[in-house]
Design a protein around this motif. Structure first.
Motif, PDB file in Angstrom:
ATOM      1  N   THR A  97       0.836  -1.197   0.000  1.00 33.21           N
ATOM      2  CA  THR A  97       0.000   0.000   0.000  1.00 33.21           C
ATOM      3  C   THR A  97       0.872   1.248   0.000  1.00 33.21           C
ATOM      4  O   THR A  97       1.768   1.394   0.841  1.00 33.21           O
ATOM      5  CB  THR A  97      -0.923   0.025   1.231  1.00 33.21           C
ATOM      6  OG1 THR A  97      -1.732  -1.155   1.227  1.00 33.21           O
ATOM      7  CG2 THR A  97      -1.819   1.249   1.200  1.00 33.21           C
ATOM      8  N   ARG A  98       0.639   2.141  -0.941  1.00 32.64           N
ATOM      9  CA  ARG A  98       1.381   3.401  -1.003  1.00 32.64           C
ATOM     10  C   ARG A  98       0.902   4.344   0.104  1.00 32.64           C
ATOM     11  O   ARG A  98      -0.179   4.150   0.677  1.00 32.64           O
ATOM     12  CB  ARG A  98       1.159   4.075  -2.359  1.00 32.64           C
ATOM     13  CG  ARG A  98       1.717   3.317  -3.519  1.00 32.64           C
ATOM     14  CD  ARG A  98       1.786   4.157  -4.787  1.00 32.64           C
ATOM     15  NE  ARG A  98       0.692   5.119  -4.954  1.00 32.64           N
ATOM     16  CZ  ARG A  98       0.430   5.740  -6.105  1.00 32.64           C
ATOM     17  NH1 ARG A  98       1.158   5.469  -7.170  1.00 32.64           N
ATOM     18  NH2 ARG A  98      -0.556   6.603  -6.185  1.00 32.64           N
ATOM     19  N   PRO A  99       1.680   5.379   0.400  1.00 34.85           N
ATOM     20  CA  PRO A  99       1.252   6.351   1.413  1.00 34.85           C
ATOM     21  C   PRO A  99      -0.101   6.984   1.126  1.00 34.85           C
ATOM     22  O   PRO A  99      -0.819   7.376   2.053  1.00 34.85           O
ATOM     23  CB  PRO A  99       2.373   7.408   1.374  1.00 34.85           C
ATOM     24  CG  PRO A  99       3.577   6.649   0.934  1.00 34.85           C
ATOM     25  CD  PRO A  99       3.059   5.643  -0.056  1.00 34.85           C
ATOM     26  N   ASP A 100      -0.477   7.068  -0.185  1.00 34.75           N
ATOM     27  CA  ASP A 100      -1.770   7.664  -0.529  1.00 34.75           C
ATOM     28  C   ASP A 100      -2.912   6.656  -0.440  1.00 34.75           C
ATOM     29  O   ASP A 100      -4.059   6.968  -0.776  1.00 34.75           O
ATOM     30  CB  ASP A 100      -1.728   8.298  -1.918  1.00 34.75           C
ATOM     31  CG  ASP A 100      -1.446   7.279  -3.023  1.00 34.75           C
ATOM     32  OD1 ASP A 100      -1.360   6.073  -2.727  1.00 34.75           O
ATOM     33  OD2 ASP A 100      -1.317   7.708  -4.190  1.00 34.75           O
ATOM     34  N   GLY A 101      -2.608   5.430  -0.006  1.00 33.12           N
ATOM     35  CA  GLY A 101      -3.625   4.413   0.168  1.00 33.12           C
ATOM     36  C   GLY A 101      -3.846   3.507  -1.029  1.00 33.12           C
ATOM     37  O   GLY A 101      -4.602   2.533  -0.936  1.00 33.12           O
ATOM     38  N   LYS A 102      -3.206   3.800  -2.159  1.00 26.66           N
ATOM     39  CA  LYS A 102      -3.388   2.972  -3.350  1.00 26.66           C
ATOM     40  C   LYS A 102      -2.599   1.666  -3.217  1.00 26.66           C
ATOM     41  O   LYS A 102      -1.461   1.668  -2.751  1.00 26.66           O
ATOM     42  CB  LYS A 102      -2.925   3.728  -4.601  1.00 26.66           C
ATOM     43  CG  LYS A 102      -3.105   2.915  -5.884  1.00 26.66           C
ATOM     44  CD  LYS A 102      -2.651   3.699  -7.107  1.00 26.66           C
ATOM     45  CE  LYS A 102      -2.817   2.868  -8.371  1.00 26.66           C
ATOM     46  NZ  LYS A 102      -2.381   3.605  -9.590  1.00 26.66           N
ATOM     47  N   ARG A 103      -3.231   0.568  -3.626  1.00 20.64           N
ATOM     48  CA  ARG A 103      -2.587  -0.738  -3.589  1.00 20.64           C
ATOM     49  C   ARG A 103      -1.789  -0.946  -4.880  1.00 20.64           C
ATOM     50  O   ARG A 103      -2.310  -0.747  -5.986  1.00 20.64           O
ATOM     51  CB  ARG A 103      -3.626  -1.847  -3.433  1.00 20.64           C
ATOM     52  CG  ARG A 103      -3.067  -3.200  -3.040  1.00 20.64           C
ATOM     53  CD  ARG A 103      -2.577  -3.200  -1.620  1.00 20.64           C
ATOM     54  NE  ARG A 103      -2.052  -4.516  -1.227  1.00 20.64           N
ATOM     55  CZ  ARG A 103      -1.384  -4.718  -0.104  1.00 20.64           C
ATOM     56  NH1 ARG A 103      -1.176  -3.709   0.739  1.00 20.64           N
ATOM     57  NH2 ARG A 103      -0.951  -5.916   0.193  1.00 20.64           N
ATOM     58  N   VAL A 104      -0.524  -1.320  -4.748  1.00 20.30           N
ATOM     59  CA  VAL A 104       0.371  -1.504  -5.895  1.00 20.30           C
ATOM     60  C   VAL A 104       0.767  -2.965  -5.981  1.00 20.30           C
ATOM     61  O   VAL A 104       1.059  -3.602  -4.955  1.00 20.30           O
ATOM     62  CB  VAL A 104       1.636  -0.623  -5.760  1.00 20.30           C
ATOM     63  CG1 VAL A 104       2.552  -0.829  -6.949  1.00 20.30           C
ATOM     64  CG2 VAL A 104       1.247   0.837  -5.618  1.00 20.30           C
ATOM     65  N   ARG A 105       0.783  -3.505  -7.186  1.00 19.28           N
ATOM     66  CA  ARG A 105       1.177  -4.898  -7.401  1.00 19.28           C
ATOM     67  C   ARG A 105       2.335  -4.964  -8.386  1.00 19.28           C
ATOM     68  O   ARG A 105       2.391  -4.184  -9.343  1.00 19.28           O
ATOM     69  CB  ARG A 105      -0.001  -5.725  -7.912  1.00 19.28           C
ATOM     70  CG  ARG A 105      -1.130  -5.872  -6.906  1.00 19.28           C
ATOM     71  CD  ARG A 105      -2.335  -6.569  -7.505  1.00 19.28           C
ATOM     72  NE  ARG A 105      -3.385  -6.792  -6.508  1.00 19.28           N
ATOM     73  CZ  ARG A 105      -4.252  -5.877  -6.116  1.00 19.28           C
ATOM     74  NH1 ARG A 105      -4.214  -4.664  -6.649  1.00 19.28           N
ATOM     75  NH2 ARG A 105      -5.160  -6.146  -5.194  1.00 19.28           N
ATOM     76  N   HIS A 106       3.214  -5.915  -8.150  1.00 20.98           N
ATOM     77  CA  HIS A 106       4.358  -6.085  -9.054  1.00 20.98           C
ATOM     78  C   HIS A 106       4.801  -7.537  -9.073  1.00 20.98           C
ATOM     79  O   HIS A 106       4.935  -8.162  -8.012  1.00 20.98           O
ATOM     80  CB  HIS A 106       5.525  -5.199  -8.621  1.00 20.98           C
ATOM     81  CG  HIS A 106       6.752  -5.394  -9.441  1.00 20.98           C
ATOM     82  ND1 HIS A 106       6.770  -5.219 -10.813  1.00 20.98           N
ATOM     83  CD2 HIS A 106       8.025  -5.774  -9.099  1.00 20.98           C
ATOM     84  CE1 HIS A 106       7.980  -5.479 -11.271  1.00 20.98           C
ATOM     85  NE2 HIS A 106       8.751  -5.825 -10.265  1.00 20.98           N
ATOM     86  N   THR A 107       5.022  -8.073 -10.282  1.00 23.28           N
ATOM     87  CA  THR A 107       5.527  -9.438 -10.450  1.00 23.28           C
ATOM     88  C   THR A 107       6.936  -9.370 -11.021  1.00 23.28           C
ATOM     89  O   THR A 107       7.107  -9.014 -12.200  1.00 23.28           O
ATOM     90  CB  THR A 107       4.624 -10.249 -11.408  1.00 23.28           C
ATOM     91  OG1 THR A 107       3.290 -10.270 -10.896  1.00 23.28           O
ATOM     92  CG2 THR A 107       5.137 -11.671 -11.553  1.00 23.28           C
TER      93      THR A 107
END
Length: 258
Positions: A97-107
């Motif tokens: 989760t980024r500081p702005d609340g957005k969920r980030v995904r990475h493979t």
């Protein structure tokens, strides 16, 4: 970039048995990710913009997927490295989760297991194709890897001469190329170094000997400066850092770097 706590990063993967698992990186980091199933498929279809496929790895004794020719090249470099004992493509999905609340995904593109047990996570992306979002993902992924003792590398386009030579030697990577009797004579001939073709001719018919010589160069039993120029009849061959028969590696001849 601030350090990332392993407990703040979620990891998802599919085991070799096909079981889907999810949990924090801090809990799952010890899984043998070099043996898991890929997170994505590697399709081939008409009009495809990138070249996916499967590379047969001498290290793994099986196929490893890739999503571009650049990824395939880096698979070859990893396969060529005697300190690599296993690798998997698209091994897991990380999310945070980024500081702005957005969920980030990475493979990440690859997980690599070295012969000392350490782990390396690799992302393949040329410099010119890294945008701000990509850079942020790579930064967090690197920090997450540090938190569990893994190394992280973002690699781009390999050096041209080195890559051309590794591609050539990869054509002789399969164990079926090996001939113990010819290999023993080659090791003896090149004990004090010498020209590639001259040494091969001292052993026998070049048609029969050269494939074995290239196989020994691939394995690191024999060695040559792969960055000095393209392999040729005059390339200077010497004994390598891997013992014939034992397969013990003492030094890496090629790192996964761009």
């Amino acid at each position: 970039m601030r350090e990332v706590a392993a407990e703040d990063v979620e990891l998802e993967y599919t085991s070799a048995a096909g079981v889907r698992e999810r949990g924090s990186l801090g809990r799952l980091w010890s899984v043998p990710f070099e043996s898991v199933r890929p997170e994505r498929r590697f399709p081939a279809f008409r009009g495809q913009g990138n070249w996916c496929g499967w590379y047969w790895s001498a290290t793994c004794g099986g196929h490893v997927g890739y999503e571009s020719w650049l990824e395939r090249d880096h698979l070859m470099v990893l396969d060529f490295d005697p300190l690599v004992m296993g690798m998997a493509s698209q091994p897991f999905r990380l999310s945070w989760t980024r500081p702005d609340g957005k969920r980030v995904r990475h493979t990440p593109d690859f997980f690599v297991r070295r012969d000392d047990g350490t782990g390396l996570v690799v992302d393949v992306r040329p410099d010119e194709r890294i945008g701000p979002d990509d850079a942020a993902k790579f930064t967090v992924t690197a920090a997450a890897c540090r938190s569990v003792g893994w190394d992280f590398a973002r690699v781009g386009t390999p050096e041209g001469v080195l890559m051309a030579n590794v591609r050539w030697l990869a054509g002789y990577r399969h164990p079926r190329v090996h001939c113990p009797e010819v290999a023993a004579r080659l090791v003896k001939v090149f004990a004090d170094g010498g020209g590639l073709l001259a040494g091969a001719l001292r052993v026998g018919d070049q048609i029969a000997v050269l494939p074995v010589l290239f196989h020994l160069l691939w394995r690191g039993v024999l060695a040559v400066d792969l960055e000095a120029g393209l392999l040729s009849a005059d390339s200077q061959v010497r004994l390598g850092m891997v013992r014939e028969g034992g397969g013990d590696a003492f030094a890496s001849t090629a790192a996964a770097s761009g």
